[in-house]
Design an enzyme around this catalytic site. Structure first.
Site, PDB file in Angstrom:
ATOM      1  N   SER A 296      98.568 -11.168  11.903  1.00  0.00           N
ATOM      2  CA  SER A 296      99.975 -10.799  11.952  1.00  0.00           C
ATOM      3  C   SER A 296     100.217  -9.329  11.620  1.00  0.00           C
ATOM      4  O   SER A 296      99.763  -8.441  12.316  1.00  0.00           O
ATOM      5  CB  SER A 296     100.759 -11.737  11.028  1.00  0.00           C
ATOM      6  OG  SER A 296     102.141 -11.583  11.176  1.00  0.00           O
ATOM      7  N   ASP A 307      94.459   2.027  18.503  1.00  0.00           N
ATOM      8  CA  ASP A 307      94.970   2.497  19.793  1.00  0.00           C
ATOM      9  C   ASP A 307      95.217   4.005  19.803  1.00  0.00           C
ATOM     10  O   ASP A 307      95.061   4.670  20.830  1.00  0.00           O
ATOM     11  CB  ASP A 307      96.267   1.763  20.156  1.00  0.00           C
ATOM     12  CG  ASP A 307      96.005   0.402  20.779  1.00  0.00           C
ATOM     13  OD1 ASP A 307      94.830   0.011  20.873  1.00  0.00           O
ATOM     14  OD2 ASP A 307      96.980  -0.270  21.158  1.00  0.00           O
ATOM     15  N   LYS A 321      97.340 -13.526  15.557  1.00  0.00           N
ATOM     16  CA  LYS A 321      98.660 -14.104  15.317  1.00  0.00           C
ATOM     17  C   LYS A 321      99.700 -13.043  15.666  1.00  0.00           C
ATOM     18  O   LYS A 321     100.052 -12.208  14.843  1.00  0.00           O
ATOM     19  CB  LYS A 321      98.773 -14.558  13.859  1.00  0.00           C
ATOM     20  CG  LYS A 321      99.920 -15.535  13.592  1.00  0.00           C
ATOM     21  CD  LYS A 321     101.207 -14.820  13.296  1.00  0.00           C
ATOM     22  CE  LYS A 321     102.319 -15.787  12.915  1.00  0.00           C
ATOM     23  NZ  LYS A 321     103.643 -15.136  12.886  1.00  0.00           N
TER      24      LYS A 321
END
Length: 530
Positions: A296, A307, A321
């Protein structure tokens, strides 16, 4: 059907609960429900069961069961909680609760104080580590097999209220009574922070709560004062928490307008969260540690830094999640958490792993499936389709979607450490209970002998009698090593596990992780890379 925007909140609340069928007929006509309305059908069923079922039924329970039944057919994370469950679930994330302020463990069926919270209500009246709480307001809680949830309910209460505790202390005859005035007790989400190597700081985040950002930056300031130039952020076993906390922490590492995460759902438009450019951690070298239980909000942080090529991610693929739950509170304090959108990393990867609606049991066994398929132990067992290929935003490195965050540096799970014998000892709670007995019996001696963690780390050895007592108790319960090799491997692991338990009692979670991390393969690999 009438546009929901034109319905009053009161009527809408009745509709959600399936109670609108009891409104006067004119009100029903105004809502324009025809005879085939599913909501009318649901309300009629509830009314008929309540009025005509052969046995008495709880109307409230019927409604709760109906809500649970609807949610169970959806995704694995939409859920319903009673008022008590919702309160207990939210407390670790809200940053505090109201109670007496002690860290404790259950030793057999007795609550033993591990450490009173510094400057908390219990410490103020003189309660000490090692004290046993045997009664609360004249009700015995020791030796009566009381559930831990019931014990906690008696100890917690509104700020300013008084509670009488019966305390048994080693070396003191009888039961001593203390009156404690309950207060706000802080809950910390930074489990540990220290200089793990010269110029290398280490921060372990246990979850993302209301106080995480403040705790995190306080730890950063402290580590910088000790010469930190590189930072290891440990998100292993971090199950997530508040989106806001994750974006606040991530913001500290990224340049202005850098995407942190975005969310999007069928009925929810795309919502983007970007860095404001004022982050104070844009210069340090960063490594993020993850494993299969990282989930999460923790995946938002690790995915964003990966990224943007801002951090190296080390460990194993995270849980996956990536569903956004909107809390829907009900008037009685209960709550429905409804999935309304997905989380996406800046490169466009959906964090959520695939699932089949209603197949919750299979979803819950995902980690076990990963282990059986070899993903946790061998990188060659991990295969990604070309359609799941994405690229980082600065260096254009290949990263993969398909659920979870795949680390840049894979560290396999060493199943040789966790022997069958060790798993059996853990399952029967032999290791922890024996360790707690040992610490409780030798607490004064340990505190007197080891004035600092550094002295403890260099000179403390787990006594042979403690290891022997664990194996003997296991043998008494039918748990034996298969051979000498398994016994040797188990004892090697047990030594530093028990040393970490003792360090936790003397110096809190910081002490625990300072011992444990030296034997954690993911942490050790990160330090090699630094």
């Amino acid at each position: 059907m009438t546009n929901s925007k034109n319905i009053s909140p009161k009527v809408m609340g009745l509709m959600l609960l399936g109670l609108f069928v009891f409104l006067p007929s004119r009100a029903q006509l105004r809502l324009n429900f025809d005879k085939n309305s599913p909501m009318l059908k649901l309300g009629m069923a509830e009314r008929v069961i309540t009025d005509r079922y052969v046995d008495s039924v709880s109307e409230s329970q019927l409604v709760e069961d109906a809500i649970r039944g609807m949610l169970e057919k959806l995704d694995p994370h939409s859920s319903y909680s009673t008022a008590r469950e919702a309160k207990a679930m939210n407390e670790p994330l809200l940053g505090d609760f109201e109670g007496i302020g002690v860290q404790f463990n259950m030793l057999e069926d007795t609550l033993v104080v591990i450490q009173p919270v510094h400057n908390g209500p219990s410490e103020k009246v003189g309660i000490l580590a090692g004290d046993r709480i045997v009664s609360v307001n004249d009700t015995a809680i020791a030796g009566v097999k009381m559930a831990q949830t019931d014990i906690m309910r008696r100890l917690r209460g509104r700020k300013g209220t008084r509670v009488r505790l019966g305390i048994v202390r080693r070396g003191v005859a009888g039961v001593t009574e203390y009156t404690v005035v309950r207060a706000k007790i802080p809950l910390h989400t930074v489990d540990a922070s220290y200089m793990i190597r010269p110029r290398v700081g280490y921060i372990r985040l246990g979850s993302f709560g209301m106080t995480t950002y403040k705790e995190m930056m306080a730890a950063v300031d402290s580590l910088r004062g000790q010469g930190m130039k590189s930072l290891v952020i440990d998100l292993q076993e971090n199950g997530g928490g508040f989106l806001q906390a994750a974006t606040q922490v991530t913001n500290e590492f990224l340049r202005r307008d850098a995407m942190i995460v975005y969310t999007q759902g069928r009925a929810q438009k795309r919502q983007e969260f970007k860095a404001d450019g004022h982050g104070r951690l844009q210069g340090e070298r960063v490594i993020v540690l993850v494993n299969e239980y990282t989930a999460s909000a923790a995946e938002i942080l690790s995915g964003a830094l990966q990224d943007h090529d801002r951090a190296l991610v080390v460990g194993r693929r995270t849980f996956g999640k990536g569903l956004v739950q909107a809390p829907i509170p009900f008037p009685d304090g209960s709550m429905m958490r409804l999935t309304v959108a997905h989380y996406y990393t800046p490169s466009g990867r959906c964090i959520q792993k695939p699932y089949v609606k209603g197949a919750r049991e299979d979803y819950a066994l995902d980690i076990e499936h990963r282990l059986k398929h070899g993903e946790l132990t061998n990188r060659d067992s991990i295969h990604f389709a070309d359609s799941l290929k994405y690229y980082t935003l600065k260096r254009h490195r290949v990263v993969y979607g398909g659920g979870g965050i795949m680390p840049d540096e894979f560290v396999p799970l060493d199943t040789m450490k966790f022997t069958r014998l060790h798993r059996a000892l853990v399952a029967r709670n032999i290791i922890l209970s024996t360790a707690l007995n040992y610490i409780d019996s030798h607490r004064k001696e340990l505190h007197g002998k080891y004035a600092s963690f550094e002295v403890f780390d260099k000179t403390y050895d787990v006594p042979a009698f403690l290891l022997d007592s664990i194996l003997a108790e296991g043998e008494r319960l039918g748990v034996k090593p298969a051979d000498e090799a398994e016994r040797t491997r188990t004892l090697t692991y047990l030594r530093y596990q028990l040393k970490a338990f003792v360090a936790r009692d003397l110096w809190g979670m910081n002490g625990y992780f300072r011992i444990w991390n030296e034997h954690n393969d993911i942490v050790r690999r990160a330090l090699e890379l630094l």
